[in-house]
Enzyme design. Structure first.
Site, PDB file in Angstrom:
ATOM      1  N   SER A 108     -78.634  70.735 -19.383  1.00  0.00           N
ATOM      2  CA  SER A 108     -77.585  70.392 -20.353  1.00  0.00           C
ATOM      3  C   SER A 108     -78.057  70.770 -21.752  1.00  0.00           C
ATOM      4  O   SER A 108     -79.263  70.797 -22.025  1.00  0.00           O
ATOM      5  CB  SER A 108     -77.352  68.888 -20.280  1.00  0.00           C
ATOM      6  OG  SER A 108     -76.752  68.429 -21.470  1.00  0.00           O
ATOM      7  N   SER A 109     -77.097  70.986 -22.650  1.00  0.00           N
ATOM      8  CA  SER A 109     -77.474  71.367 -24.015  1.00  0.00           C
ATOM      9  C   SER A 109     -78.130  70.222 -24.777  1.00  0.00           C
ATOM     10  O   SER A 109     -78.697  70.445 -25.856  1.00  0.00           O
ATOM     11  CB  SER A 109     -76.244  71.868 -24.781  1.00  0.00           C
ATOM     12  OG  SER A 109     -75.256  70.873 -24.815  1.00  0.00           O
ATOM     13  N   CYS A 110     -78.083  68.995 -24.242  1.00  0.00           N
ATOM     14  CA  CYS A 110     -78.719  67.876 -24.953  1.00  0.00           C
ATOM     15  C   CYS A 110     -80.240  67.914 -24.854  1.00  0.00           C
ATOM     16  O   CYS A 110     -80.914  67.072 -25.445  1.00  0.00           O
ATOM     17  CB  CYS A 110     -78.184  66.542 -24.478  1.00  0.00           C
ATOM     18  SG  CYS A 110     -78.643  66.178 -22.796  1.00  0.00           S
ATOM     19  N   TYR A 137     -81.489  60.979 -20.565  1.00  0.00           N
ATOM     20  CA  TYR A 137     -80.919  62.087 -19.779  1.00  0.00           C
ATOM     21  C   TYR A 137     -81.590  63.409 -20.141  1.00  0.00           C
ATOM     22  O   TYR A 137     -81.948  64.211 -19.279  1.00  0.00           O
ATOM     23  CB  TYR A 137     -79.417  62.151 -20.065  1.00  0.00           C
ATOM     24  CG  TYR A 137     -78.665  63.225 -19.319  1.00  0.00           C
ATOM     25  CD1 TYR A 137     -78.466  63.136 -17.947  1.00  0.00           C
ATOM     26  CD2 TYR A 137     -78.124  64.317 -19.995  1.00  0.00           C
ATOM     27  CE1 TYR A 137     -77.755  64.108 -17.265  1.00  0.00           C
ATOM     28  CE2 TYR A 137     -77.407  65.293 -19.322  1.00  0.00           C
ATOM     29  CZ  TYR A 137     -77.220  65.180 -17.956  1.00  0.00           C
ATOM     30  OH  TYR A 137     -76.513  66.150 -17.280  1.00  0.00           O
ATOM     31  N   LYS A 141     -83.731  66.056 -17.846  1.00  0.00           N
ATOM     32  CA  LYS A 141     -83.355  67.467 -17.694  1.00  0.00           C
ATOM     33  C   LYS A 141     -84.486  68.403 -18.159  1.00  0.00           C
ATOM     34  O   LYS A 141     -84.689  69.463 -17.569  1.00  0.00           O
ATOM     35  CB  LYS A 141     -82.054  67.749 -18.466  1.00  0.00           C
ATOM     36  CG  LYS A 141     -80.833  67.094 -17.820  1.00  0.00           C
ATOM     37  CD  LYS A 141     -80.606  67.661 -16.431  1.00  0.00           C
ATOM     38  CE  LYS A 141     -79.398  67.111 -15.728  1.00  0.00           C
ATOM     39  NZ  LYS A 141     -79.245  67.638 -14.355  1.00  0.00           N
ATOM     40  N   HIS A 180     -66.599  62.120 -20.570  1.00  0.00           N
ATOM     41  CA  HIS A 180     -66.786  62.942 -21.757  1.00  0.00           C
ATOM     42  C   HIS A 180     -65.486  62.974 -22.569  1.00  0.00           C
ATOM     43  O   HIS A 180     -64.442  62.515 -22.113  1.00  0.00           O
ATOM     44  CB  HIS A 180     -67.184  64.364 -21.357  1.00  0.00           C
ATOM     45  CG  HIS A 180     -68.584  64.437 -20.823  1.00  0.00           C
ATOM     46  ND1 HIS A 180     -68.847  64.499 -19.471  1.00  0.00           N
ATOM     47  CD2 HIS A 180     -69.787  64.450 -21.444  1.00  0.00           C
ATOM     48  CE1 HIS A 180     -70.160  64.542 -19.307  1.00  0.00           C
ATOM     49  NE2 HIS A 180     -70.760  64.520 -20.470  1.00  0.00           N
TER      50      HIS A 180
HETATM   51  O1  GFB Z   1     -68.169  64.251 -24.716  1.00  0.00           O
HETATM   52  P1  GFB Z   1     -69.020  63.200 -25.329  1.00  0.00           P
HETATM   53  O2  GFB Z   1     -68.976  61.857 -24.695  1.00  0.00           O
HETATM   54  O3  GFB Z   1     -70.526  63.668 -25.288  1.00  0.00           O
HETATM   55  O4  GFB Z   1     -68.613  63.010 -26.869  1.00  0.00           O
HETATM   56  P2  GFB Z   1     -71.636  64.318 -26.215  1.00  0.00           P
HETATM   57  C1  GFB Z   1     -68.457  64.093 -27.732  1.00  0.00           C
HETATM   58  C2  GFB Z   1     -67.928  63.612 -29.075  1.00  0.00           C
HETATM   59  O5  GFB Z   1     -66.557  63.220 -28.916  1.00  0.00           O
HETATM   60  C3  GFB Z   1     -68.652  62.425 -29.684  1.00  0.00           C
HETATM   61  C4  GFB Z   1     -66.337  61.964 -29.523  1.00  0.00           C
HETATM   62  O6  GFB Z   1     -68.770  62.617 -31.082  1.00  0.00           O
HETATM   63  C5  GFB Z   1     -67.691  61.259 -29.382  1.00  0.00           C
HETATM   64  O7  GFB Z   1     -67.814  60.184 -30.291  1.00  0.00           O
HETATM   65  N1  GFB Z   1     -65.201  61.271 -28.886  1.00  0.00           N
HETATM   66  C6  GFB Z   1     -64.018  61.012 -29.478  1.00  0.00           C
HETATM   67  C7  GFB Z   1     -65.150  60.752 -27.646  1.00  0.00           C
HETATM   68  N2  GFB Z   1     -63.217  60.305 -28.665  1.00  0.00           N
HETATM   69  C8  GFB Z   1     -63.897  60.141 -27.512  1.00  0.00           C
HETATM   70  C9  GFB Z   1     -63.571  59.498 -26.281  1.00  0.00           C
HETATM   71  O8  GFB Z   1     -62.508  58.913 -26.096  1.00  0.00           O
HETATM   72  N3  GFB Z   1     -64.515  59.566 -25.301  1.00  0.00           N
HETATM   73  C10 GFB Z   1     -65.716  60.195 -25.473  1.00  0.00           C
HETATM   74  N4  GFB Z   1     -66.590  60.236 -24.439  1.00  0.00           N
HETATM   75  N5  GFB Z   1     -66.055  60.791 -26.646  1.00  0.00           N
HETATM   76  C11 GFB Z   1     -72.921  64.018 -23.983  1.00  0.00           C
HETATM   77  C12 GFB Z   1     -74.310  63.563 -23.666  1.00  0.00           C
HETATM   78  O9  GFB Z   1     -72.903  64.011 -25.354  1.00  0.00           O
HETATM   79  O10 GFB Z   1     -72.657  65.336 -23.582  1.00  0.00           O
HETATM   80  C13 GFB Z   1     -74.778  63.991 -22.356  1.00  0.00           C
HETATM   81  O11 GFB Z   1     -74.391  62.158 -23.866  1.00  0.00           O
HETATM   82  C14 GFB Z   1     -74.454  65.430 -22.029  1.00  0.00           C
HETATM   83  O12 GFB Z   1     -76.153  63.785 -22.265  1.00  0.00           O
HETATM   84  C15 GFB Z   1     -73.031  65.746 -22.333  1.00  0.00           C
HETATM   85  O13 GFB Z   1     -75.330  66.302 -22.696  1.00  0.00           O
HETATM   86  C16 GFB Z   1     -72.683  67.207 -22.100  1.00  0.00           C
HETATM   87  O14 GFB Z   1     -71.410  65.781 -26.353  1.00  0.00           O
HETATM   88  O15 GFB Z   1     -71.819  63.591 -27.504  1.00  0.00           O
END
Ligand code: GFB
Length: 313
Positions: A108-110, A137, A141, A180
């Site tokens: 993953s890119s994280c 996580y 990875k 996500h």
């Molecule tokens: O997709 P996401 O949960 O993962 O969140 P990350 C991306 C951005 O979208 C964050 C915002 O800035 C969230 O605050 N966001 C806005 C929301 N509304 C929402 C919502 O309703 N739900 C969610 N989930 N986000 C994950 C990592 O990070 O990405 C993992 O935690 C992994 O490890 C994955 O790498 C691909 O991109 O922030």
């Protein structure tokens, strides 16, 4: 990979694994091996060992993982570390023990440092501190990458790793706490439209930037790497383009046809400010994505509508 080759896709029910299965079937592969998590607990070393002894896969796509969005990563920190370490250690070690011809591990890119220069080049790995919400996580990875590298250098195994950017597509997780951002917003805007709600809550400030790749493009890239790549350094997979969360929220709002307002909840974390992949190595090998974000999101909304009963329990 010969068309009759025995190919094990670990994690075949997930968004990534199911996309890899679709790709292999479209390419005419006939001997695809799968196990559900109730048939085979990949965290169980003895069970994984006897599965590999019995099935003798020749090729392995390691797409099984405990995954989730920003809140799930931050809440279930022990599970994200333990489950992922066990899954990848068991599979990679048994692939070595049973002389698997080639294995592709997906990360993953994280894995990149929170404040790494953009776009993220593969060599930036381990050059700084990780983002705290998904550190467990990311550590798991990074360990997977190091397992592949180490089994290659010590034992000569042809194990490769690929690091996808944020993904979306069919069979995504639509649980609002664990998912996500894209599936969460598709569901929230859809339900708000149906229920005539005036507002939809969106997390964070809207300023973070994210790059999104359709799962079918990812599967295509994985197949391409399995056919053409056999080196130690892992490979980034992405589009090389990113958008702000605000922009993508407006785009989904438009696609779904929700006419109300967005309400930004800044109590929720933003996560990494930006994580744009440098995909020049993959482009130079001759692979590029084909699905642009708007078209991919339109298809994903149609898939959500067709499978809402399955996705939303
Ligand atoms: O997709 P996401 O949960 O993962 O969140 P990350 C991306 C951005 O979208 C964050 C915002 O800035 C969230 O605050 N966001 C806005 C929301 N509304 C929402 C919502 O309703 N739900 C969610 N989930 N986000 C994950 C990592 O990070 O990405 C993992 O935690 C992994 O490890 C994955 O790498 C691909 O991109 O922030």
């Amino acid at each position: 990979m010969e068309k009759q080759a025995r190919i094990y896709v670990a994690g075949h029910r997930g968004m990534v694994g199911s996309a890899i299965i679709r790709k292999l079937q479209a390419e005419g592969y006939t001997t695809i091996i799968t196990r559900t998590s109730s048939e085979l607990d990949l965290r169980d070393q003895a069970a994984v060992a006897s599965f590999f002894e019995q099935e003798r896969p020749e090729y392995v796509f390691l797409a099984a993982a405990k995954v989730g969005g920003i809140m799930a990563n931050n809440t279930y920190r022990a599970e994200f570390l333990y489950d992922n370490l066990m899954i990848e250690s068991n599979i990679i070690h048994q692939a070595y023990k049973t002389s698997v011809k080639k294995l592709l591990f997906l990360g993953s890119s994280c894995i990149y440092p929170k404040l790494a220069p953009q776009p993220l080049k593969e060599e930036y790995l381990l050059s700084g501190f990780l983002e705290s919400t998904n550190e467990p996580y990311a550590i798991a990875k990074i360990t997977g990458i190091k397992l592949c590298e180490s089994y290659r250098s010590q034992y000569g195994c042809d194990f490769i790793s690929a690091m996808p950017t944020n993904l979306y597509g069919p069979n995504d997780n639509y649980d609002l706490q664990g998912s996500h951002v894209l599936p969460a917003l598709i569901r929230k805007f859809h339900e708000a439209k149906i229920n005539n709600q005036p507002t939809v809550e969106v997390w964070g400030t809207g300023s973070p930037m994210r790059e999104f790749l359709h799962a079918d493009d990812l599967a295509d890239a994985c197949f391409f790497l399995m056919e053409h790549y056999n080196d130690e350094l892992f490979v980034n997979i992405g589009t090389g383009e990113d958008v702000t969360i605000r922009e993508v929220a407006e785009l989904i709002k438009e696609i779904v046809g929700f006419e109300g307002e967005l309400r930004w909840n800044t109590e929720k974390p933003d996560g990494t400010p930006r994580k744009l992949m440098d995909v020049s190595r993959l482009h130079n090998m001759g692979w590029k994505h084909t699905t642009e974000l708007k078209e991919g999101l339109e298809r994903t909304y149609q898939d959500f509508l067709a499978n809402e009963v399955l996705y939303v329990e």
